[in-house]
Design a protein around this motif. Structure first.
Motif, PDB file in Angstrom:
ATOM      1  N   MET A  62      13.739 -20.754  -8.055  1.00 42.60           N
ATOM      2  CA  MET A  62      14.277 -19.902  -7.008  1.00 42.60           C
ATOM      3  C   MET A  62      13.106 -19.202  -6.310  1.00 42.60           C
ATOM      4  N   THR A  63      13.107 -19.216  -4.988  1.00 40.07           N
ATOM      5  CA  THR A  63      12.068 -18.560  -4.203  1.00 40.07           C
ATOM      6  C   THR A  63      12.267 -17.052  -4.246  1.00 40.07           C
ATOM      7  N   ALA A  64      11.184 -16.329  -4.484  1.00 36.77           N
ATOM      8  CA  ALA A  64      11.241 -14.871  -4.514  1.00 36.77           C
ATOM      9  C   ALA A  64      11.517 -14.346  -3.111  1.00 36.77           C
ATOM     10  N   ALA A  65      12.285 -13.264  -3.027  1.00 39.81           N
ATOM     11  CA  ALA A  65      12.510 -12.610  -1.737  1.00 39.81           C
ATOM     12  C   ALA A  65      11.198 -12.016  -1.233  1.00 39.81           C
ATOM     13  N   LEU A  66      10.419 -11.464  -2.151  1.00 38.71           N
ATOM     14  CA  LEU A  66       9.118 -10.884  -1.834  1.00 38.71           C
ATOM     15  C   LEU A  66       8.193 -11.138  -3.005  1.00 38.71           C
ATOM     16  N   GLU A  67       7.039 -11.708  -2.712  1.00 40.37           N
ATOM     17  CA  GLU A  67       6.040 -11.945  -3.762  1.00 40.37           C
ATOM     18  C   GLU A  67       4.683 -11.496  -3.251  1.00 40.37           C
ATOM     19  N   ILE A  68       4.139 -10.505  -3.922  1.00 40.78           N
ATOM     20  CA  ILE A  68       2.834  -9.952  -3.558  1.00 40.78           C
ATOM     21  C   ILE A  68       1.862 -10.298  -4.673  1.00 40.78           C
ATOM     22  N   THR A  79      -7.337  -3.440   7.275  1.00 43.37           N
ATOM     23  CA  THR A  79      -7.560  -4.758   6.688  1.00 43.37           C
ATOM     24  C   THR A  79      -6.672  -4.960   5.463  1.00 43.37           C
ATOM     25  N   ARG A  80      -6.140  -6.191   5.322  1.00 41.63           N
ATOM     26  CA  ARG A  80      -5.370  -6.574   4.132  1.00 41.63           C
ATOM     27  C   ARG A  80      -5.921  -7.894   3.630  1.00 41.63           C
ATOM     28  N   LYS A  81      -5.940  -8.035   2.325  1.00 38.62           N
ATOM     29  CA  LYS A  81      -6.325  -9.306   1.709  1.00 38.62           C
ATOM     30  C   LYS A  81      -5.372  -9.571   0.564  1.00 38.62           C
ATOM     31  N   GLY A  82      -5.262 -10.831   0.168  1.00 35.66           N
ATOM     32  CA  GLY A  82      -4.356 -11.223  -0.900  1.00 35.66           C
ATOM     33  C   GLY A  82      -3.239 -12.058  -0.297  1.00 35.66           C
ATOM     34  N   SER A  83      -2.061 -11.949  -0.894  1.00 32.49           N
ATOM     35  CA  SER A  83      -0.930 -12.728  -0.421  1.00 32.49           C
ATOM     36  C   SER A  83       0.339 -11.885  -0.419  1.00 32.49           C
ATOM     37  N   ILE A  84       1.080 -11.987   0.670  1.00 36.25           N
ATOM     38  CA  ILE A  84       2.409 -11.376   0.777  1.00 36.25           C
ATOM     39  C   ILE A  84       3.325 -12.483   1.267  1.00 36.25           C
ATOM     40  N   ARG A  85       4.217 -12.928   0.400  1.00 31.62           N
ATOM     41  CA  ARG A  85       5.137 -14.012   0.760  1.00 31.62           C
ATOM     42  C   ARG A  85       6.548 -13.438   0.842  1.00 31.62           C
ATOM     43  N   ILE A  86       7.201 -13.686   1.981  1.00 35.14           N
ATOM     44  CA  ILE A  86       8.567 -13.220   2.203  1.00 35.14           C
ATOM     45  C   ILE A  86       9.440 -14.462   2.290  1.00 35.14           C
ATOM     46  N   ASN A  87      10.337 -14.609   1.323  1.00 34.09           N
ATOM     47  CA  ASN A  87      11.180 -15.809   1.236  1.00 34.09           C
ATOM     48  C   ASN A  87      10.335 -17.079   1.346  1.00 34.09           C
ATOM     49  N   GLY A  88       9.185 -17.048   0.695  1.00 31.67           N
ATOM     50  CA  GLY A  88       8.313 -18.216   0.636  1.00 31.67           C
ATOM     51  C   GLY A  88       7.333 -18.354   1.780  1.00 31.67           C
ATOM     52  N   LEU A 126       3.440  -7.930  -7.337  1.00 31.78           N
ATOM     53  CA  LEU A 126       4.836  -7.521  -7.382  1.00 31.78           C
ATOM     54  C   LEU A 126       5.705  -8.698  -6.980  1.00 31.78           C
ATOM     55  N   THR A 127       6.803  -8.895  -7.701  1.00 31.95           N
ATOM     56  CA  THR A 127       7.765  -9.933  -7.329  1.00 31.95           C
ATOM     57  C   THR A 127       9.153  -9.314  -7.279  1.00 31.95           C
ATOM     58  N   VAL A 128       9.874  -9.595  -6.192  1.00 34.32           N
ATOM     59  CA  VAL A 128      11.252  -9.135  -6.034  1.00 34.32           C
ATOM     60  C   VAL A 128      12.108 -10.377  -5.840  1.00 34.32           C
ATOM     61  N   LYS A 129      13.048 -10.572  -6.745  1.00 33.06           N
ATOM     62  CA  LYS A 129      13.947 -11.729  -6.657  1.00 33.06           C
ATOM     63  C   LYS A 129      15.089 -11.425  -5.688  1.00 33.06           C
ATOM     64  N   PRO A 130      15.707 -12.449  -5.123  1.00 32.83           N
ATOM     65  CA  PRO A 130      16.852 -12.212  -4.229  1.00 32.83           C
ATOM     66  C   PRO A 130      17.924 -11.370  -4.922  1.00 32.83           C
ATOM     67  N   GLY A 131      18.420 -10.352  -4.235  1.00 32.18           N
ATOM     68  CA  GLY A 131      19.462  -9.482  -4.774  1.00 32.18           C
ATOM     69  C   GLY A 131      18.956  -8.391  -5.702  1.00 32.18           C
ATOM     70  N   GLU A 132      17.685  -8.396  -6.025  1.00 31.54           N
ATOM     71  CA  GLU A 132      17.106  -7.413  -6.949  1.00 31.54           C
ATOM     72  C   GLU A 132      16.689  -6.157  -6.182  1.00 31.54           C
ATOM     73  N   VAL A 133      16.795  -5.008  -6.840  1.00 30.16           N
ATOM     74  CA  VAL A 133      16.337  -3.750  -6.268  1.00 30.16           C
ATOM     75  C   VAL A 133      15.134  -3.296  -7.077  1.00 30.16           C
TER      76      VAL A 133
END
Length: 141
Positions: free
Chosen positions: A1-7, A56-65, A25-32
């Motif tokens: 399952m793809t995370a809603a938000l994965e940092i 400046t930002r570095k790293g990864s922020i993925r929103i719904n993949g 940080l990882t937030v799964k769909p429907g999770e608070v």
């Protein structure tokens, strides 16, 4: 399952000040998820970094993949992420309704009509002619 938000390994700066160091940080769909910490721990900066509101930002922020680290704020918002800062951001000299009408429509059909806002927040409709400073803190937000 793809995370809603994965940092992963998020770092952020304000000018020369390196504020965030390898936040994960990882937030799964429907999770608070709640960020907790003392003043200066980086809660607000983490949220601002997700939205692209820091320097400046570095790293990864993925929103719904989808990678969002290099996206401007308006593109992050189009991915479905919003940010409501504590600052009230109202113009005290304007009425409630004038404040609600300030954000420009970027595209036809986008945004929320004032009447729909009033349906969600009936107190604002009752106070639409009140000066911004006459609203409670919560109403201002």
């Amino acid at each position: 399952m793809t995370a809603a938000l994965e940092i992963s390994q998020l770092q952020a700066w304000y000018g020369e000040s390196h504020i965030l160091h390898d936040v994960n940080l990882t937030v799964k769909p429907g999770e608070v998820v709640t960020l907790l910490g003392r003043n200066g721990a980086g809660r607000t900066t983490t949220l601002r970094a997700i939205m692209g509101l820091t320097g400046t930002r570095k790293g990864s922020i993925r929103i719904n993949g989808q990678e969002a680290i290099g996206l401007p704020t308006h593109k992050v918002a189009h991915l479905g992420v919003g940010y409501c800062p504590e600052e009230r951001g109202i113009f005290a000299s304007l009425t409630t309704e004038e404040n609600l009408l300030l954000p420009p429509a970027l595209k036809t059909g986008q945004g929320m009509p004032v009447e729909e806002i009033y349906e969600m927040f009936p107190n604002l409709k009752e106070r639409r002619s009140s000066q911004g400073t006459r609203l409670s803190g919560g109403e201002q937000q």
